[in-house]
Design a protein around this motif. Sequence first.
Motif, PDB file in Angstrom:
ATOM      1  N   ARG A 227       0.816  -1.225   0.000  1.00 23.68           N
ATOM      2  CA  ARG A 227       0.000   0.000   0.000  1.00 23.68           C
ATOM      3  C   ARG A 227       0.847   1.272   0.000  1.00 23.68           C
ATOM      4  O   ARG A 227       0.590   2.198   0.757  1.00 23.68           O
TER       5      ARG A 227
ATOM      6  N   THR B 122      -8.441  -0.391   1.799  1.00 26.85           N
ATOM      7  CA  THR B 122      -7.623  -0.336   3.006  1.00 26.85           C
ATOM      8  C   THR B 122      -7.059   1.068   3.175  1.00 26.85           C
ATOM      9  O   THR B 122      -6.879   1.796   2.192  1.00 26.85           O
TER      10      THR B 122
ATOM     11  N   THR C 297       0.189 -12.187  -6.791  1.00 30.10           N
ATOM     12  CA  THR C 297      -0.510 -12.506  -5.544  1.00 30.10           C
ATOM     13  C   THR C 297      -1.674 -13.441  -5.805  1.00 30.10           C
ATOM     14  O   THR C 297      -2.495 -13.187  -6.694  1.00 30.10           O
TER      15      THR C 297
ATOM     16  N   ARG D 220      -4.843 -13.827  -4.722  1.00 32.26           N
ATOM     17  CA  ARG D 220      -5.657 -12.884  -3.952  1.00 32.26           C
ATOM     18  C   ARG D 220      -6.667 -13.579  -3.060  1.00 32.26           C
ATOM     19  O   ARG D 220      -6.962 -13.101  -1.948  1.00 32.26           O
TER      20      ARG D 220
ATOM     21  N   GLN E 258      -4.823 -14.708  -0.031  1.00 28.35           N
ATOM     22  CA  GLN E 258      -4.528 -13.553   0.806  1.00 28.35           C
ATOM     23  C   GLN E 258      -5.769 -13.091   1.572  1.00 28.35           C
ATOM     24  O   GLN E 258      -5.677 -12.736   2.754  1.00 28.35           O
ATOM     25  N   ALA E 259      -6.933 -13.096   0.901  1.00 30.22           N
ATOM     26  CA  ALA E 259      -8.168 -12.662   1.564  1.00 30.22           C
ATOM     27  C   ALA E 259      -8.488 -13.558   2.757  1.00 30.22           C
ATOM     28  O   ALA E 259      -8.892 -13.071   3.829  1.00 30.22           O
TER      29      ALA E 259
ATOM     30  N   ARG F 243      -6.151 -12.692   5.584  1.00 28.76           N
ATOM     31  CA  ARG F 243      -6.554 -11.461   6.270  1.00 28.76           C
ATOM     32  C   ARG F 243      -7.687 -11.730   7.256  1.00 28.76           C
ATOM     33  O   ARG F 243      -7.704 -11.208   8.375  1.00 28.76           O
ATOM     34  N   GLN F 244      -8.655 -12.531   6.838  1.00 38.67           N
ATOM     35  CA  GLN F 244      -9.772 -12.851   7.713  1.00 38.67           C
ATOM     36  C   GLN F 244      -9.310 -13.589   8.964  1.00 38.67           C
ATOM     37  O   GLN F 244      -9.836 -13.368  10.064  1.00 38.67           O
TER      38      GLN F 244
ATOM     39  N   GLY G 160      -6.271 -13.418  10.211  1.00 35.03           N
ATOM     40  CA  GLY G 160      -5.148 -12.766  10.871  1.00 35.03           C
ATOM     41  C   GLY G 160      -3.855 -13.515  10.678  1.00 35.03           C
ATOM     42  O   GLY G 160      -2.924 -13.416  11.496  1.00 35.03           O
ATOM     43  N   SER G 161      -3.754 -14.264   9.568  1.00 36.20           N
ATOM     44  CA  SER G 161      -2.581 -15.081   9.281  1.00 36.20           C
ATOM     45  C   SER G 161      -1.609 -14.329   8.368  1.00 36.20           C
ATOM     46  O   SER G 161      -1.988 -13.373   7.684  1.00 36.20           O
TER      47      SER G 161
ATOM     48  N   TRP H 158       0.826 -13.540   5.051  1.00 41.08           N
ATOM     49  CA  TRP H 158       0.538 -13.591   3.617  1.00 41.08           C
ATOM     50  C   TRP H 158       1.490 -14.512   2.856  1.00 41.08           C
ATOM     51  O   TRP H 158       1.483 -14.533   1.633  1.00 41.08           O
TER      52      TRP H 158
END
Length: 221
Positions: free
Chosen positions: A22, A33, A101, A103, A106-107, A110-111, A113-114, A116
């Motif tokens: 980002r 984000t 990526t 994706r 990755q999503a 994120r859910q 909290g792990s 990438w």
Amino acid sequence: MPPKILLDGRAIGVSKVLCVARNYADHAKEMGTPVPKEPVFFLKPPSALLPGGGTILLPSQSQRVEVETELAVLLGGDGRDVRAADAMKLVAGYAVFYDITARDIQARARQDGSPWTAAKGFDTFAPISEAVSASRVPDPHSLAIRLRVNGVTRQNSNSSQMVFRIPELIEAASRIMSLESGDILATGTPAGVWPIVSGDELLADIDRIGTLRCTVAPRKR
């Protein structure tokens, strides 16, 4: 044996691949984000590198793989707790880089909290062009960045849009870990990340740096 990339035709062994998340405000917006208040880093394994381009292999574990075009910095010196004012002394060259990526993986991370790592670390998920010497790039913060997928422009921006510039990134990273000659620092992507599928042809170019061509195919077990 560590992977190698070329710098003006000379082979350089790669130590680690450090990426920035980002680092363009428009990309943070498209991802839903916030723009970070300080640089956010993640690592790709050197085994993910695809020097000179080639074929990106899509893993069976993912149903959505995306490409992001980035300016990569090749370090030519070591440093720890480097001041921003001294940071550019470590820069040996620049290259065109794809952050590939998975994706959907990755999503899910994120859910949960792990980390990438799985989403970013598959083999061939870090294609990189030959690097050019830093002496040939007077200002790395004023370079047009473009990506075409099957001849259609998908990313069209400029490195001037970075949130954190290269000296700030090097300073922040060196406060976390020792930087080493041969490290690659990928400086983030502008908006326009794009899903890729088997058969796609990717062509990215960054002014003064060069081009990076890749094709896309399924990964065979």
